[in-house]
Design a protein around this motif. Structure first.
Motif, PDB file in Angstrom:
ATOM      1  N   PRO A 175      69.530  45.118  14.249  1.00  0.00           N
ATOM      2  CA  PRO A 175      69.511  43.784  13.768  1.00  0.00           C
ATOM      3  C   PRO A 175      68.809  43.699  12.478  1.00  0.00           C
ATOM      4  N   GLY A 176      69.283  42.397  11.816  1.00  0.00           N
ATOM      5  CA  GLY A 176      68.815  41.947  10.779  1.00  0.00           C
ATOM      6  C   GLY A 176      69.664  40.967  10.008  1.00  0.00           C
ATOM      7  N   VAL A 177      69.332  40.797   8.400  1.00  0.00           N
ATOM      8  CA  VAL A 177      70.291  39.630   7.965  1.00  0.00           C
ATOM      9  C   VAL A 177      71.104  40.269   7.142  1.00  0.00           C
ATOM     10  N   VAL A 178      72.482  39.817   6.903  1.00  0.00           N
ATOM     11  CA  VAL A 178      73.764  40.035   6.073  1.00  0.00           C
ATOM     12  C   VAL A 178      73.176  39.693   4.742  1.00  0.00           C
ATOM     13  N   GLU A 179      73.384  40.570   3.860  1.00  0.00           N
ATOM     14  CA  GLU A 179      73.228  40.597   2.240  1.00  0.00           C
ATOM     15  C   GLU A 179      74.306  40.315   1.619  1.00  0.00           C
ATOM     16  N   ALA A 180      75.002  41.248   2.025  1.00  0.00           N
ATOM     17  CA  ALA A 180      76.629  40.997   1.576  1.00  0.00           C
ATOM     18  C   ALA A 180      77.627  41.386   2.110  1.00  0.00           C
ATOM     19  N   ILE A 224      73.301  45.078   5.319  1.00  0.00           N
ATOM     20  CA  ILE A 224      72.436  44.441   6.228  1.00  0.00           C
ATOM     21  C   ILE A 224      71.073  44.936   5.861  1.00  0.00           C
ATOM     22  N   ALA A 225      70.158  43.846   5.747  1.00  0.00           N
ATOM     23  CA  ALA A 225      68.707  44.131   5.570  1.00  0.00           C
ATOM     24  C   ALA A 225      67.923  44.068   6.903  1.00  0.00           C
ATOM     25  N   SER A 226      67.261  45.126   7.062  1.00  0.00           N
ATOM     26  CA  SER A 226      66.723  45.174   8.772  1.00  0.00           C
ATOM     27  C   SER A 226      65.163  45.883   8.632  1.00  0.00           C
ATOM     28  N   GLN A 227      64.356  45.058   9.371  1.00  0.00           N
ATOM     29  CA  GLN A 227      62.963  45.240   9.562  1.00  0.00           C
ATOM     30  C   GLN A 227      62.783  46.502  10.319  1.00  0.00           C
ATOM     31  N   GLN A 228      63.841  46.911  11.113  1.00  0.00           N
ATOM     32  CA  GLN A 228      63.629  48.044  12.239  1.00  0.00           C
ATOM     33  C   GLN A 228      63.807  49.130  11.330  1.00  0.00           C
ATOM     34  N   ILE A 229      64.716  49.203  10.412  1.00  0.00           N
ATOM     35  CA  ILE A 229      64.838  50.505   9.613  1.00  0.00           C
ATOM     36  C   ILE A 229      63.740  50.770   8.684  1.00  0.00           C
ATOM     37  N   SER A 230      62.921  49.592   8.415  1.00  0.00           N
ATOM     38  CA  SER A 230      61.572  49.995   7.640  1.00  0.00           C
ATOM     39  C   SER A 230      60.730  50.587   8.786  1.00  0.00           C
ATOM     40  N   ASP A 231      60.595  50.023   9.914  1.00  0.00           N
ATOM     41  CA  ASP A 231      59.726  50.580  10.989  1.00  0.00           C
ATOM     42  C   ASP A 231      60.123  52.048  11.234  1.00  0.00           C
ATOM     43  N   GLY A 249      68.532  53.905   1.555  1.00  0.00           N
ATOM     44  CA  GLY A 249      67.329  53.919   1.367  1.00  0.00           C
ATOM     45  C   GLY A 249      66.676  52.699   1.746  1.00  0.00           C
ATOM     46  N   GLY A 250      65.087  52.478   1.591  1.00  0.00           N
ATOM     47  CA  GLY A 250      64.584  51.383   1.998  1.00  0.00           C
ATOM     48  C   GLY A 250      64.908  50.601   3.383  1.00  0.00           C
ATOM     49  N   ASN A 251      65.030  49.474   3.444  1.00  0.00           N
ATOM     50  CA  ASN A 251      65.358  48.749   4.751  1.00  0.00           C
ATOM     51  C   ASN A 251      66.780  48.240   4.752  1.00  0.00           C
ATOM     52  N   ARG A 252      67.740  49.169   4.006  1.00  0.00           N
ATOM     53  CA  ARG A 252      69.209  48.523   3.610  1.00  0.00           C
ATOM     54  C   ARG A 252      70.174  49.492   4.740  1.00  0.00           C
ATOM     55  N   TYR A 253      70.864  48.516   5.225  1.00  0.00           N
ATOM     56  CA  TYR A 253      71.955  49.261   6.201  1.00  0.00           C
ATOM     57  C   TYR A 253      73.437  48.938   5.851  1.00  0.00           C
ATOM     58  N   GLU A 254      74.265  49.988   5.556  1.00  0.00           N
ATOM     59  CA  GLU A 254      75.629  49.617   5.191  1.00  0.00           C
ATOM     60  C   GLU A 254      76.440  49.824   6.350  1.00  0.00           C
ATOM     61  N   LEU A 255      77.287  48.660   6.399  1.00  0.00           N
ATOM     62  CA  LEU A 255      78.270  48.896   7.648  1.00  0.00           C
ATOM     63  C   LEU A 255      79.812  49.472   7.084  1.00  0.00           C
ATOM     64  N   ARG A 256      80.073  50.660   7.514  1.00  0.00           N
ATOM     65  CA  ARG A 256      81.233  51.069   6.917  1.00  0.00           C
ATOM     66  C   ARG A 256      82.347  51.396   7.817  1.00  0.00           C
ATOM     67  N   ALA A 257      83.775  51.700   7.310  1.00  0.00           N
ATOM     68  CA  ALA A 257      84.965  51.564   7.960  1.00  0.00           C
ATOM     69  C   ALA A 257      84.924  52.897   8.777  1.00  0.00           C
ATOM     70  N   PRO A 258      85.135  53.120   9.749  1.00  0.00           N
ATOM     71  CA  PRO A 258      85.274  54.478  10.584  1.00  0.00           C
ATOM     72  C   PRO A 258      86.595  55.182  10.190  1.00  0.00           C
ATOM     73  N   PHE A 259      87.663  54.551   9.803  1.00  0.00           N
ATOM     74  CA  PHE A 259      88.725  55.128   9.582  1.00  0.00           C
ATOM     75  C   PHE A 259      89.639  54.161   8.710  1.00  0.00           C
ATOM     76  N   ASP A 260      90.853  54.746   8.150  1.00  0.00           N
ATOM     77  CA  ASP A 260      91.788  53.896   7.410  1.00  0.00           C
ATOM     78  C   ASP A 260      92.290  52.636   8.316  1.00  0.00           C
ATOM     79  N   ALA A 261      92.077  51.457   8.138  1.00  0.00           N
ATOM     80  CA  ALA A 261      92.486  50.454   8.865  1.00  0.00           C
ATOM     81  C   ALA A 261      92.874  49.155   8.226  1.00  0.00           C
ATOM     82  N   VAL A 262      93.192  48.027   9.049  1.00  0.00           N
ATOM     83  CA  VAL A 262      93.367  46.797   8.347  1.00  0.00           C
ATOM     84  C   VAL A 262      92.321  45.808   9.016  1.00  0.00           C
TER      85      VAL A 262
END
Length: 416
Positions: A125-130, A148-155, A223-236
């Motif tokens: 869970p978190g807040v969308v930064e970009a 996504i910035a997430s407090q859970q990642i910091s914990d 690093g930090g509390n940032r989480y990147e949401l990435r594409a699992p494969f080539d797609a649209v």
């Protein structure tokens, strides 16, 4: 009195002349009739009648011949030279036996390949930064979709670091107690307790690392509390439900990605036709609106019937290199259920509708003859001819519509 007598005598004279003329004419008519009767008895009258009849028949024959010449060609026939046929672009093909399949058609729909469609969700869970991917955009495997910035990642990071420190301390304690036990300075119980503490610290560290690793490699790279949401494969990107500043959870459906290089064509088959549709059967998927047709095979036949339509769902996997097959497109799916040898078959475009009847144009020494035919099964661009022509007949294929137009012009001229 003398005058009256004169007048009377004059009238009598005129009357006598009139009766005499009438008698003469009557006598002449009787003589002519007698002569004709005598000629008839001699046979001369029959010759005259025969000559007269022959003359009349000749006149009638001449009239019919003249009418035939004025009427033009016989109905349904076209007189064309080889040069005219070549100039019109008419191609010929022999009607011949051919293997044709029995085709059963069903309405279908293009859908996403669910094996290549992903519902991308955040793992924390978190807040969308970009947000770096837009709807309809083509993305590559590993490309960043959102941050996504997430407090859970910091914990989780803090927990991992604490576990790492405890392991380091437990190891130092263990090494000291081990040395003291070997030197007979401390009791074996102290050594065993130190070893147990080290093992528990190592278990806690491994658990903390697993929690961080479950989030993905994106956490370690950022690093930090940032989480990147990435594409699992080539797609649209076919759906996007994410905006900057939005609060998300692990259940948030952020993106739907699909690899449109491969799609499904699905259709429903009632129980009466399930025997004709089996896995591996050849099919043709066509779209009349887009004028596109591809071939495929039945990949899956549902084992259950739908509750609403009481039909089994059948699936065909199609390659979609140019993106022509768009999900949601209605298509026609023709399944070849059985293949048999037919005695006579011609290309489908050789058949034209003439006077509301399917017909073909058969080559003759003088041109073409229009032959109404009875059609049978269709397959692979060919149609069975049940009745109308025999095998070996040369029929017009390309350019048959031109012949139909010429036939229409000839009929119009004949009507006038």
């Amino acid at each position: 009195m003398d005058n009256k007598r004169k007048i009377a005598l004059a009238v009598a004279a005129v009357a006598a002349l009139g009766f005499g003329s009438l008698a003469w004419n009557n006598s002449s008519g009787q003589q002519a009739a007698s002569t004709a009767e005598h000629g008839a008895n001699d046979g001369h009258g029959d010759e005259k009648k025969a000559a007269s009849a022959a003359k009349e028949e000749g006149d009638e024959g001449h009239g019919e011949e003249g009418h035939s010449e004025e009427g033009g060609e016989e109905e349904g026939k076209l007189t064309l030279s080889a040069e005219q046929i070549k100039a019109a672009g008419v191609a010929l093909e022999a009607a011949a036996p051919r293997d044709l399949g029995t085709v059963v058609s069903f309405p279908g729909e293009i859908r996403f390949d669910e094996d290549r469609t992903a519902h991308v969700v955040p793992r924390v869970p978190g807040v969308v930064e970009a947000v770096q991917a837009n709807l309809g955009e083509t993305v590559k495997k590993g490309q960043v979709l959102a941050v996504i910035a997430s407090q859970q990642i910091s914990d989780l990071r803090s927990e991992q670091q604490a576990a790492q420190r405890r392991v380091e301390l437990a190891r130092v304690t263990f090494e000291r107690e081990k040395q003291l036990w070997q030197d007979k300075i401390s009791a074996e119980q102290d050594y065993l307790q130190a070893r147990q503490a080290l093992q528990e610290a190592e278990i806690s560290l491994a658990n903390a690392k697993q929690k961080v690793g479950a989030i993905g490699a994106s956490v370690n790279s950022v690093g930090g509390n940032r989480y990147e949401l990435r594409a699992p494969f080539d797609a649209v990107v076919v759906e996007k439900h994410l905006t900057v500043g939005e609060v998300v959870s692990e259940a948030t459906n952020a993106f739907i990605l699909s690899d449109l290089n491969q799609v499904w064509a699905t259709f429903a088959v009632p129980p009466t036709d399930l025997g004709k549709v089996t896995t591996g059967r050849a099919v043709k998927v066509s779209s009349p609106d887009m004028n596109v047709e591809v071939e495929g095979k039945v990949g899956y036949v549902g084992s259950l019937l739908g509750e609403q339509n009481r039909a089994a769902t059948v699936r065909v996997t199609l390659t979609n290199p140019n993106g022509a097959w768009r999900p949601g497109l209605f298509v026609n799916i023709a399944v070849t259920s059985q293949t048999d040898r037919v005695a006579v078959a011609v290309p489908e475009h050789a058949v034209q509708t003439v006077e509301d009847k399917p017909s073909v144009f058969v080559r003759t020494p003088d041109g073409f003859d229009t032959r109404p035919v009875k059609l049978g099964r269709r397959d692979s661009g060919y149609v069975e001819i049940i009745d109308g022509i025999e095998a070996g007949a040369q029929v017009a294929t390309s350019g048959s519509f031109t012949l139909k137009s010429e036939l229409g012009k000839a009929s119009a001229e004949h009507g006038h």
